[in-house]
Write an enzyme that holds these catalytic residues in place. Sequence first.
Site, PDB file in Angstrom:
ATOM      1  N   GLU A  22     -74.949 -66.921 -26.604  1.00 43.63           N
ATOM      2  CA  GLU A  22     -75.169 -68.052 -25.700  1.00 43.63           C
ATOM      3  C   GLU A  22     -73.899 -68.291 -24.878  1.00 43.63           C
ATOM      4  OE1 GLU A  22     -76.070 -72.857 -26.253  1.00 43.63           O
ATOM      5  OE2 GLU A  22     -75.056 -71.700 -27.820  1.00 43.63           O
ATOM      6  N   LYS A  56     -82.835 -72.590 -22.128  1.00 39.83           N
ATOM      7  CA  LYS A  56     -82.777 -73.309 -23.403  1.00 39.83           C
ATOM      8  C   LYS A  56     -83.625 -74.568 -23.337  1.00 39.83           C
ATOM      9  CE  LYS A  56     -79.352 -75.059 -26.721  1.00 39.83           C
ATOM     10  NZ  LYS A  56     -77.895 -75.199 -26.971  1.00 39.83           N
ATOM     11  N   CYS A 100     -79.466 -71.076 -29.612  1.00 39.84           N
ATOM     12  CA  CYS A 100     -78.695 -71.990 -30.444  1.00 39.84           C
ATOM     13  C   CYS A 100     -79.561 -73.012 -31.180  1.00 39.84           C
ATOM     14  CB  CYS A 100     -77.631 -72.683 -29.591  1.00 39.84           C
ATOM     15  SG  CYS A 100     -76.340 -73.498 -30.578  1.00 39.84           S
TER      16      CYS A 100
END
Length: 535
Positions: free
Chosen positions: A300, A356, A407
């Site tokens: 990420e 995300k 994440c």
Amino acid sequence: MPIVKTRLSKQHQRWGLPAFGFLALASGILMGLTVAPVEAWFLAWIALVPLWVLVASPAPRKTKLLSALLWGIGYHGIALAWIAGVHPMMWMGVPWLASIAIALFCWAAITLWGAVLVTSWAVGMTVFSQRSGIARILIGVALWCGLESLWSLGPLYWTSLSYTQSPHNLVILHLGQLSGSLTVTAAIVAVNALLAEAWMKYEGSGIGGWGSGIKDQRAAIRVFASGCILFVTLHLVGFGLYNRPLVQQPETALRVGIIQGNIPNTIKLYPEGLRRAIAGYTEGYLTLVDQGVEAVLTPEGALPFMWSEVLRTSFYSAVREKGVTAWIGAFGEQGQSYTNSIFTLTEKGEFSRYDKVKLVPIGEYIPFEQVLGGFIQRLSPLEARQVPGLPDQIFDTPFGRAIAVICYSSAFPEQVRYQAAAGGQFILSAANNAHYSPSMPAQHHAQDTMRAIETERWAVRATNTGYSGIVDPHGRTLWISDINTYELHAETIYRRTTQTLYVRWGDWLTPLLLGLAVVFKLAEVYVSYPNSNAR
């Protein structure tokens, strides 16, 4: 059980509120020790017993609710202690005292949020379940799962009871293939409930010294045996799922490479960090290409630039020259805002993009910003505003559809299940994980292990500072990196199209439990007031 209630009332008077509160807090702390760094996962099968007994006892309501609150603080506070690792933040221009204040605020806020869930469960148990027996157990399990399900819809979700078993008790985690992670939660609560009910019956018998009923003695033994049998049966079911062979056709093989760049957050967004990132990821990519990989995954935010700037880097040039696909963590532009994204880059340019979905509260956005914004300030030196991606995204690659996990999204099983149901054949998990103690990346690895098992997919994990890894569909970690090191790794995974019961149907168990709980409660009311229907 009049004798038990009388004796429990006397016990409460003798012990007092402080003793009950200490017992609740201590048992919550034991549950917190089930995850990294201690990882005493077996404690989860007994650590809920004291809370169940306290909530089921005839103690005053305030004692029950305070006990639940303290249990929640003990569990979530210990499990999430790594959150305090956001301090120090002087590298971001935050003064030392303010940095401590922000770290403590984050820890306290998310701990109390989890404690509220446990307290809500205690309220539900007090209101809806007064009698002992199967009805109380069913209501307690259904309430806990229902509340966790609601909790997962919000912005703060990490410490589900199910993750106490990951990554060590892979057998029980395979129950997640049936109805998701809440199946494991239900199993833990049910076993604890049976042990608690057995203990209460034991204390009401002559064996415990409170009464002299031989029936209570036998009932205690039966309930305890039921808890043991349920524990063994659940593990046998999981063992059967765990031992199913993986059918892996050679044509589905995919040789992937992982780059763990190890760029500390303290320099990541500044000139030194940017130079290290470009050099480290470019060199790592070229090395892995020479090892014969077909694709390379980076963490990420590996190249912490807007995508338009990434196109001018040596990494981009290397991919265009070598022709080996790379999944790059970078920032995507969206109007005046930006997204935290993974881009698929091929020799022909950008192939696909995934933004995300689940942003980290306070870290990537400020909840109730109009109220808290002035107090907390944004914990990112970027001037633009980060926005989440759409929840119904899919991520196509030259090798078929992938399941993208960035994440924090690892903690939300529905995000992964949706992509698996939409045809995702393998998991690509990209995370940063820098600036925390090793317990945080260890817990993150545990989350991805659960997602791999639930969807029966291979998972490739690339993180900035560790732990990166490869997890097979049975949750076995085939490789895991060290922490705070620069590492490269190549591994062969297999694309899969099978769908578990959970992927096809989602979490069907929680609605079923809630429905059964309602039926049992109505039956309990009917038995209590048999003449109410006679009119």
